[in-house]
Scaffold this active site. Sequence first.
Site, PDB file in Angstrom:
ATOM      1  CG  ASP A  53     -16.880  52.096 -21.222  1.00 17.77           C
ATOM      2  OD1 ASP A  53     -16.438  53.185 -21.629  1.00 17.77           O
ATOM      3  OD2 ASP A  53     -16.262  51.369 -20.407  1.00 17.77           O
ATOM      4  CB  SER A  54     -18.445  57.250 -23.525  1.00 19.32           C
ATOM      5  OG  SER A  54     -18.395  56.877 -24.892  1.00 19.32           O
ATOM      6  CG  ASP A  92     -14.726  51.011 -24.686  1.00 17.26           C
ATOM      7  OD1 ASP A  92     -13.520  50.891 -24.988  1.00 17.26           O
ATOM      8  OD2 ASP A  92     -15.232  52.090 -24.328  1.00 17.26           O
ATOM      9  CE  LYS A 120     -11.474  52.572 -25.560  1.00 15.35           C
ATOM     10  NZ  LYS A 120     -11.560  52.673 -24.064  1.00 15.35           N
ATOM     11  CD  GLU A 122     -11.541  51.964 -18.998  1.00 18.04           C
ATOM     12  OE1 GLU A 122     -12.390  52.614 -19.623  1.00 18.04           O
ATOM     13  OE2 GLU A 122     -11.466  51.958 -17.743  1.00 18.04           O
ATOM     14  CD  GLU A 189     -10.203  59.255 -20.507  1.00 20.87           C
ATOM     15  OE1 GLU A 189     -11.146  59.962 -20.104  1.00 20.87           O
ATOM     16  OE2 GLU A 189     -10.354  58.080 -20.891  1.00 20.87           O
TER      17      GLU A 189
END
Length: 271
Positions: A53-54, A92, A120, A122, A189
């Site tokens: 999502d970067s 993501d 992925k 978070e 991270e």
Amino acid sequence: MTYLQESSRPAVTVPKLQAMREAGEKIAMLTSYDASFAALLDRANVDVQLIGDSLGNVLQGQATTLPVTLDDIAYHTACVARAQPRGLVVADLPFGTYGTPADAFASAVKLMRAGAQMVKLEGGEWLAETVRFLVERAVPVCAHVGLTPQSVHAFGGFKVQGKTEAGAAQLLRDARAVEEAGAQLIVLEAVPTLVAAEVTRELSIPTIGIGAGAECSGQVLVLHDMLGVFPGKRPRFVKDFMQGQPSIFAAVEAYVRAVKDGSFPGPEHSF
């Protein structure tokens, strides 16, 4: 024009990542958003391509990853998958798409139909039920703990996590919880090197660091960051691999070599 690559390189699978960890072979991971770069990264032997999502930051110009939608990730996942990379394709789940296990599964199905081989998410302890729900339904999961960018407002900014004794203990609990729930990979991270090393020792699954020191099982960077294509101040954990290289391909090869031989990240890229 076709982006399909002839390669004798064996495909990187979820079990292969586990075998690499057990053999002590470092895992080289980069973000990837389109077929052209997916093909290039594959020729450079990148083990894992992450449709992150970067893309909200580096492609859309957003200040955070929060505006990125599931459709955005699905579109770029399909672009990457069309190159048929031998590296594992991980996508993501964006902010707001996995609030319940059922929501997470529906989102994961969309991304896997687009070509993802793993998703992925978070989160730590609170996410364990969702991780278990996905894994039980044949969705491979990469967890992401420490600095989770989707929680930027809750954290009050992009800050190193696990710096205090209590914070380090919570991070270890988070990592254990998602592993026990069935996650097969975990990103750490912006975590102090010593804490990330302890987490890596305690877990049996591979850890992928970004600003988490050299003791992790592998490393990940945002593609644009490691190519020197970033506005403003460079994050501490980023190295510009384009410096001194004649081409983007050579820069990516240099990144893969540095991860594999343990020369990246150095102390100057860690906390």
